[in-house]
Design a protein around this motif. Structure first.
Motif, PDB file in Angstrom:
ATOM      1  N   TYR B 304      47.294  55.271  36.916  1.00  0.00           N
ATOM      2  CA  TYR B 304      47.098  56.326  36.048  1.00  0.00           C
ATOM      3  C   TYR B 304      46.714  57.653  36.987  1.00  0.00           C
ATOM      4  N   ALA B 305      47.428  58.809  36.722  1.00  0.00           N
ATOM      5  CA  ALA B 305      46.931  59.938  37.493  1.00  0.00           C
ATOM      6  C   ALA B 305      47.061  61.207  36.479  1.00  0.00           C
ATOM      7  N   GLY B 306      46.624  61.998  37.323  1.00  0.00           N
ATOM      8  CA  GLY B 306      46.449  63.431  36.461  1.00  0.00           C
ATOM      9  C   GLY B 306      45.133  63.660  35.810  1.00  0.00           C
ATOM     10  N   SER B 307      45.030  64.442  34.840  1.00  0.00           N
ATOM     11  CA  SER B 307      43.847  64.580  34.057  1.00  0.00           C
ATOM     12  C   SER B 307      43.439  63.388  33.251  1.00  0.00           C
ATOM     13  N   ASN B 308      42.159  63.194  33.155  1.00  0.00           N
ATOM     14  CA  ASN B 308      41.811  62.076  32.351  1.00  0.00           C
ATOM     15  C   ASN B 308      42.010  60.676  32.826  1.00  0.00           C
ATOM     16  N   ALA B 309      42.545  60.537  34.146  1.00  0.00           N
ATOM     17  CA  ALA B 309      42.984  59.510  34.799  1.00  0.00           C
ATOM     18  C   ALA B 309      42.137  58.100  34.710  1.00  0.00           C
ATOM     19  N   LEU B 310      40.775  58.356  35.108  1.00  0.00           N
ATOM     20  CA  LEU B 310      39.782  57.177  34.842  1.00  0.00           C
ATOM     21  C   LEU B 310      39.805  56.666  33.581  1.00  0.00           C
ATOM     22  N   SER B 311      39.827  57.485  32.593  1.00  0.00           N
ATOM     23  CA  SER B 311      39.440  57.291  31.074  1.00  0.00           C
ATOM     24  C   SER B 311      40.501  56.702  30.706  1.00  0.00           C
ATOM     25  N   ARG B 312      41.911  57.139  31.187  1.00  0.00           N
ATOM     26  CA  ARG B 312      42.747  56.309  30.466  1.00  0.00           C
ATOM     27  C   ARG B 312      42.784  54.824  31.151  1.00  0.00           C
ATOM     28  N   ALA B 313      42.548  54.681  32.500  1.00  0.00           N
ATOM     29  CA  ALA B 313      42.674  53.324  33.059  1.00  0.00           C
ATOM     30  C   ALA B 313      41.381  52.479  32.510  1.00  0.00           C
ATOM     31  N   LYS B 314      40.223  53.081  32.123  1.00  0.00           N
ATOM     32  CA  LYS B 314      39.399  52.418  31.437  1.00  0.00           C
ATOM     33  C   LYS B 314      39.630  51.876  30.273  1.00  0.00           C
ATOM     34  N   LEU B 315      40.473  52.637  29.451  1.00  0.00           N
ATOM     35  CA  LEU B 315      40.828  52.387  28.220  1.00  0.00           C
ATOM     36  C   LEU B 315      41.609  51.012  28.286  1.00  0.00           C
ATOM     37  N   ALA B 316      42.869  51.031  29.244  1.00  0.00           N
ATOM     38  CA  ALA B 316      43.664  50.062  29.467  1.00  0.00           C
ATOM     39  C   ALA B 316      42.834  48.833  29.896  1.00  0.00           C
ATOM     40  N   GLY B 317      41.614  49.035  30.813  1.00  0.00           N
ATOM     41  CA  GLY B 317      41.010  47.861  31.124  1.00  0.00           C
ATOM     42  C   GLY B 317      40.104  47.099  29.832  1.00  0.00           C
ATOM     43  N   SER B 318      39.689  48.033  28.974  1.00  0.00           N
ATOM     44  CA  SER B 318      38.959  47.429  27.631  1.00  0.00           C
ATOM     45  C   SER B 318      40.150  46.556  26.773  1.00  0.00           C
ATOM     46  N   THR B 348      26.932  59.986  42.908  1.00  0.00           N
ATOM     47  CA  THR B 348      28.064  60.406  42.374  1.00  0.00           C
ATOM     48  C   THR B 348      29.216  61.097  42.880  1.00  0.00           C
ATOM     49  N   TYR B 349      30.342  60.593  42.727  1.00  0.00           N
ATOM     50  CA  TYR B 349      31.467  61.308  43.341  1.00  0.00           C
ATOM     51  C   TYR B 349      32.347  61.859  42.370  1.00  0.00           C
ATOM     52  N   PRO B 350      33.074  62.860  42.342  1.00  0.00           N
ATOM     53  CA  PRO B 350      33.903  63.613  41.396  1.00  0.00           C
ATOM     54  C   PRO B 350      35.041  62.755  41.000  1.00  0.00           C
ATOM     55  N   ASP B 351      35.683  62.717  39.731  1.00  0.00           N
ATOM     56  CA  ASP B 351      36.680  61.628  39.247  1.00  0.00           C
ATOM     57  C   ASP B 351      37.985  61.956  40.442  1.00  0.00           C
ATOM     58  N   PRO B 352      38.681  60.966  40.659  1.00  0.00           N
ATOM     59  CA  PRO B 352      39.734  60.789  41.575  1.00  0.00           C
ATOM     60  C   PRO B 352      40.900  61.350  41.049  1.00  0.00           C
ATOM     61  N   TYR B 353      41.865  62.050  41.587  1.00  0.00           N
ATOM     62  CA  TYR B 353      43.037  62.381  40.674  1.00  0.00           C
ATOM     63  C   TYR B 353      43.739  61.293  40.291  1.00  0.00           C
ATOM     64  N   GLU B 354      43.865  60.026  41.016  1.00  0.00           N
ATOM     65  CA  GLU B 354      44.714  58.881  40.433  1.00  0.00           C
ATOM     66  C   GLU B 354      43.828  57.653  40.480  1.00  0.00           C
ATOM     67  N   ILE B 355      43.985  56.835  39.810  1.00  0.00           N
ATOM     68  CA  ILE B 355      43.299  55.629  39.509  1.00  0.00           C
ATOM     69  C   ILE B 355      44.383  54.310  39.313  1.00  0.00           C
ATOM     70  N   ARG B 356      44.221  53.428  39.962  1.00  0.00           N
ATOM     71  CA  ARG B 356      44.864  52.195  39.805  1.00  0.00           C
ATOM     72  C   ARG B 356      44.014  51.124  39.282  1.00  0.00           C
ATOM     73  N   LEU B 357      44.626  50.588  38.009  1.00  0.00           N
ATOM     74  CA  LEU B 357      43.628  49.528  37.320  1.00  0.00           C
ATOM     75  C   LEU B 357      44.181  48.106  37.887  1.00  0.00           C
ATOM     76  N   ARG B 358      43.567  47.358  38.344  1.00  0.00           N
ATOM     77  CA  ARG B 358      43.659  46.043  38.846  1.00  0.00           C
ATOM     78  C   ARG B 358      42.911  44.962  38.072  1.00  0.00           C
ATOM     79  N   VAL B 359      43.725  44.082  37.645  1.00  0.00           N
ATOM     80  CA  VAL B 359      43.145  42.718  36.746  1.00  0.00           C
ATOM     81  C   VAL B 359      43.504  41.560  37.687  1.00  0.00           C
ATOM     82  N   ALA B 360      42.443  40.828  37.958  1.00  0.00           N
ATOM     83  CA  ALA B 360      42.692  39.235  38.484  1.00  0.00           C
ATOM     84  C   ALA B 360      41.874  38.654  37.655  1.00  0.00           C
ATOM     85  N   GLY B 361      42.675  37.203  37.592  1.00  0.00           N
ATOM     86  CA  GLY B 361      41.974  36.091  36.794  1.00  0.00           C
ATOM     87  C   GLY B 361      42.289  34.780  37.253  1.00  0.00           C
TER      88      GLY B 361
END
Lengths: 101, 424
Positions: B304-318, B348-361
């Motif tokens: 996920y990249a751009g505005s609110n990327a981390l929140s969108r990735a976290k929604l995906a994670g949930s 605290t670090y500023p939100d990054p511009y892009e985030i990659r969600l990774r899931v492992a099981g």
């Protein structure tokens, strides 16, 4: 200051145990590290990562400190689900620690 | 190659065997008895062999992995093809799989080994005593399976200087030398650089280290002039402490080494002198590394990249957590670019511009492992906006545990093979 400002580190692994060296760039800063970077302080700093005890070994000849962090690699290199299964990047987690100037 | 041609070496050591590698090699050997050695052996030996002979350098390597004898045959086959006069000694006896019942106690879990899973391999860490008989032959190449890494270096020193294996202080210093060399380029700046703070010149042409050792054990480490990298007190300190638990008690099959009195001196550019390694008598037991079948790991990733990327990735994670959490006893969700490798962020670090969600099981079967990637891929049509670049992976997992065996139960052997040209 951050440890990163005065020292360098390398991480190593043995099973589920993480080792972290802490080496001052300037040997004159060794006493400062000795005083501020205790095993308890490192355990507190890395509490999210290290489930077991942290042991500290002193090497005044080098000079350097060596930290041995038990149960720190989510089960160990071979079966961990983390990205950095060896914990190799964690040297820089230690260097994120703040000590008094 | 530069070391062989310009390093004025007597011995070259290639340490190529990670903990898990031998269990995987054992699997290959079971499928084909002529396999089970390092897959890069053929390419490396073909390139090195003429230069080793021309420069009169003996090679010691653990590239034999699960099958040193087959590796020796392969080297002879290469020598015959190149019409070279070569003798190879294979060191065996590290494979103790048939001697284990599975009831031995695991050092990691304190439970019987067999409870970890189906056992695949068991290799004892052999020491210098296993390699010395091979060095006493005329062999140009000594090829081993599992041997303690420092012993690959201690053995030629003990052979060349006639050191007694019972001289614990000498073995301690030799082990310091081996420990400093065993990760090759890690001593010469190959895992050191931090731009602006710890600069390392010309990493693309990193020079590997050599040690010039005196009969009293004093070692001067260097690298070939003109190569990249740096050899300094700082790189030597990092390597000396690398993977060491108690520095006063570094246990190998040769000695219980004490690193606490080691003295490092910079004696020239890219030159460090090392003295002061000590030790006490070697242990009565040998460590055995045991591989077991640990099922499979399934992984899935999406960016996920751009505005609110981390929140969108976290929604995906949930969403993933809700759908897969109850099906996996061990499921991990990481946000690459934020908190994945340190598993947290310090401060605290500023939100990054892009985030990659990774899931492992963790899964027993391939089919179950595949669910992870399938669910992540499904986020394209059942997840947050703007997800891209989904990938999925499944790998087989070999776990490692270890145990101790009395030294007397492990019988090292050597086999010497000669090329046609040498026989003729």
């Amino acid at each position: 200051m951050k440890l990163y400002d005065i020292a360098h580190s390398r991480a190593g692994d043995k099973g589920n145990t993480l080792t972290l060296s802490l080496i001052p760039y300037d040997p004159d800063n060794y006493p400062r590290l000795l005083k501020a970077v205790t095993a308890e302080a490192v355990k507190k700093h890395l509490h999210a990562l290290v489930e077991g005890d942290v042991l500290r070994y002193e090497l005044p000849n080098l000079p350097a400190l060596q930290f041995v962090c038990q149960q720190a690699l989510t089960g160990g290199v071979t079966t961990s689900l983390t990205m950095d299964t060896h914990g190799k990047s964690l040297s820089y987690a230690l260097l994120e620690m703040w000590i008094e100037d | 190659m530069v070391l062989v041609q310009q390093g004025q070496l007597d011995y070259l050591v290639l340490e190529c065997l990670a903990e898990r590698t031998i269990a995987l090699a054992q699997k290959r050997k079971r499928q084909d008895p002529t396999q089970g050695f390092d897959p890069l052996l053929e390419r490396r030996i073909e390139a090195l062999l003429p230069h080793l002979l021309a420069n009169n350098v003996r090679l010691i390597t653990n590239m034999g992995a699960a099958n040193p004898l087959a590796a020796a045959h392969k080297i002879i086959e290469i020598a015959n093809r190149l019409d070279l006069s070569v003798s190879v000694a294979a060191v065996t006896g590290d494979d103790v799989f048939d001697q284990l019942s599975g009831n031995e106690t695991s050092l990691e879990t304190s439970k019987p080994l067999a409870e970890s899973g189906t056992l695949l391999s068991a290799n004892a860490y052999l020491g210098t005593d296993a390699i010395l008989p091979a060095l006493a032959t005329e062999a140009n190449i000594i090829i081993t399976g599992r041997v303690a890494d420092p012993s690959l270096f201690v053995a030629p020193l003990a052979h060349a200087f006639g050191w007694s294996l019972a001289d614990a202080n000498q073995m301690g210093q030799a082990t310091v030398i081996g420990h400093l060399l065993e990760c090759a380029g890690q001593l010469t700046g190959g895992y050191f650089a931090d731009p602006g703070r710890k600069d390392v010149p010309d990493l693309a042409h990193l020079g590997h280290p050599f040690a010039d050792v005196s009969p009293d054990g004093t070692a001067v480490f260097g690298k070939v002039a003109g190569t990249g990298g740096v050899l300094s007190l700082a790189t030597a300190k990092e390597q000396l402490l690398y993977e060491v638990m108690d520095p006063s008690c570094y246990i190998t099959p040769d000695v219980i080494a004490d690193f606490t009195q080691v003295r490092l001196e910079q004696t020239g550019p890219d030159q460090v002198r090392v003295t002061g390694g000590r030790g006490t008598l070697r242990p009565d037991t040998l460590k055995v590394s045991v591989g077991y079948d640990a099922g499979h790991i399934g992984e899935g990733e999406i960016s996920y990249a751009g505005s609110n990327a981390l929140s969108r990735a976290k929604l995906a994670g949930s969403i993933i957590q809700e759908r897969l959490g109850h099906q996996f006893t061990d499921l991990r969700i990481d946000y690459i670019g934020s908190t994945s490798v340190h598993r947290t962020s310090f401060g605290t670090y500023p939100d990054p511009y892009e985030i990659r969600l990774r899931v492992a099981g963790k899964a027993i079967t391939v089919k179950q492992a595949a669910l992870v990637g399938e669910e992540v891929e499904a986020l394209y049509t059942n997840g947050p906006a703007g997800g891209g670049g989904a990938r999925k992976y499944i790998h087989e997992v070999v776990g490692i545990v270890s145990t101790l065996l009395p030294r007397t139960q492990v019988q090292p052997m050597i086999s010497v093979l000669n090329s046609e040209r040498l026989k003729g």
